[in-house]
Scaffold this motif. Structure first.
Motif, PDB file in Angstrom:
ATOM      1  N   VAL A   1       0.897  -1.241   0.144  1.00 40.20           N
ATOM      2  CA  VAL A   1      -0.049   0.097   0.087  1.00 40.20           C
ATOM      3  C   VAL A   1       0.915   1.257   0.127  1.00 40.20           C
ATOM      4  O   VAL A   1       2.012   1.259   0.823  1.00 40.20           O
ATOM      5  N   ALA A   2       0.557   2.322  -0.867  1.00 38.99           N
ATOM      6  CA  ALA A   2       1.402   3.270  -1.005  1.00 38.99           C
ATOM      7  C   ALA A   2       0.739   4.587  -1.552  1.00 38.99           C
ATOM      8  O   ALA A   2      -0.354   4.662  -2.012  1.00 38.99           O
ATOM      9  N   ILE A   3       1.232   5.738  -1.334  1.00 43.38           N
ATOM     10  CA  ILE A   3       0.952   7.034  -1.922  1.00 43.38           C
ATOM     11  C   ILE A   3       1.661   7.098  -3.320  1.00 43.38           C
ATOM     12  O   ILE A   3       2.860   7.012  -3.276  1.00 43.38           O
ATOM     13  N   GLU A   4       0.930   7.155  -4.656  1.00 45.55           N
ATOM     14  CA  GLU A   4       1.718   7.280  -5.764  1.00 45.55           C
ATOM     15  C   GLU A   4       1.982   8.958  -5.746  1.00 45.55           C
ATOM     16  O   GLU A   4       1.472   9.592  -5.357  1.00 45.55           O
ATOM     17  N   ILE A   5       3.188   8.901  -6.292  1.00 42.49           N
ATOM     18  CA  ILE A   5       3.775  10.409  -6.188  1.00 42.49           C
ATOM     19  C   ILE A   5       3.513  10.929  -7.622  1.00 42.49           C
ATOM     20  O   ILE A   5       3.765  10.084  -8.751  1.00 42.49           O
TER      21      ILE A   5
ATOM     22  N   GLU B   1      -7.566   2.265  -5.816  1.00 40.90           N
ATOM     23  CA  GLU B   1      -7.238   3.478  -5.278  1.00 40.90           C
ATOM     24  C   GLU B   1      -8.161   3.673  -4.220  1.00 40.90           C
ATOM     25  O   GLU B   1      -9.491   3.457  -4.359  1.00 40.90           O
ATOM     26  N   TYR B   2      -7.942   4.410  -3.025  1.00 40.37           N
ATOM     27  CA  TYR B   2      -8.747   4.825  -1.827  1.00 40.37           C
ATOM     28  C   TYR B   2      -8.818   6.218  -1.679  1.00 40.37           C
ATOM     29  O   TYR B   2      -7.709   6.665  -1.591  1.00 40.37           O
TER      30      TYR B   2
ATOM     31  N   ASP C   1      -0.140  17.711  -2.388  1.00 44.41           N
ATOM     32  CA  ASP C   1      -1.110  17.110  -1.550  1.00 44.41           C
ATOM     33  C   ASP C   1      -1.422  15.719  -2.205  1.00 44.41           C
ATOM     34  O   ASP C   1      -1.300  15.392  -3.482  1.00 44.41           O
ATOM     35  N   ALA C   2      -1.630  14.665  -1.379  1.00 41.76           N
ATOM     36  CA  ALA C   2      -2.033  13.312  -1.505  1.00 41.76           C
ATOM     37  C   ALA C   2      -3.553  13.333  -1.335  1.00 41.76           C
ATOM     38  O   ALA C   2      -3.858  13.514  -0.154  1.00 41.76           O
ATOM     39  N   THR C   3      -4.208  12.888  -2.269  1.00 43.62           N
ATOM     40  CA  THR C   3      -5.646  12.756  -2.379  1.00 43.62           C
ATOM     41  C   THR C   3      -6.116  11.569  -2.255  1.00 43.62           C
ATOM     42  O   THR C   3      -7.299  11.188  -2.107  1.00 43.62           O
ATOM     43  N   HIS C   4      -5.408  10.473  -2.530  1.00 41.71           N
ATOM     44  CA  HIS C   4      -5.635   9.101  -2.147  1.00 41.71           C
ATOM     45  C   HIS C   4      -4.314   8.236  -1.850  1.00 41.71           C
ATOM     46  O   HIS C   4      -3.469   8.582  -2.199  1.00 41.71           O
TER      47      HIS C   4
END
Length: 179
Positions: free
Chosen positions: A5-9, A175-176, A152-155
């Motif tokens: 699980v990660a935040i995509e850049i 995506e969440y 900003d990370a939105t998902h």
């Protein structure tokens, strides 16, 4: 299926980080399309029911949007292998809250143990055979003075890791939303 699980850049932060490509000799640079900030590594999950449990657990997470504030680069020294170059990300309250929620959800859904390593938010940007200390020190100092702008990370995303010819390939499965 190997999951994490990660935040995509995404742009413009991805483009700012990618501007470091070529700034140090001998580095095998990570494809900018693969840049991510890992929130929790899951590992190999073959059972379809467990995969669905993970997906449902992640769907239930409610967390605010978080700002990713990049810091200077760093290096994870690896014994007998290639060192990993990375860009640090500041430990903000919203980011830490999200990471804890993801970790708890994954531990419950996948039956994983508590992660023993302290969460160090970062984006891996390349790997390199250990250069001479003065070269690495100069590079870290040069690029540490001008960190990329925040974003900003939105998902956050559930990824599948696949073996690529040169580097792993990351396939987003779901995506969440945050916020």
């Amino acid at each position: 299926m190997r999951l994490f699980v990660a935040i995509e850049i995404v742009p413009p932060l991805r483009d700012a980080i990618a501007s470091l490509r070529g700034s140090l000799a001998g580095v095998r640079w990570t494809d900018p399309l693969s840049y991510h900030l890992t929130l929790r590594f899951i590992g190999d999950v073959r059972d379809r029911a467990r995969q669905e449990d993970i997906h449902h657990a992640l769907m239930a997470i409610r967390a605010p949007t978080c700002t990713l504030s990049p810091q200077g680069p760093g290096v994870f020294e690896q014994e007998g292998g290639l060192d990993r170059l990375w860009i640090g990300v500041a430990r903000s309250d919203p980011l830490m809250h999200l990471q804890r929620k993801v970790d708890t959800a994954i531990r419950r859904a996948a039956g994983l143990q508590v992660e023993r390593r302290r969460f160090l938010p970062h984006v891996t940007i390349g790997s390199v055979a250990r250069p001479p200390p003065p070269v690495m020190s100069a590079w870290l100092t040069q690029w540490g003075t001008v960190p990329p702008p925040p974003a900003d990370a939105t998902h956050f995303t559930l990824f599948r890791s696949l073996r690529g010819p040169d580097q792993p390939l990351y396939d987003p499965l779901a995506e969440y939303p945050l916020g």
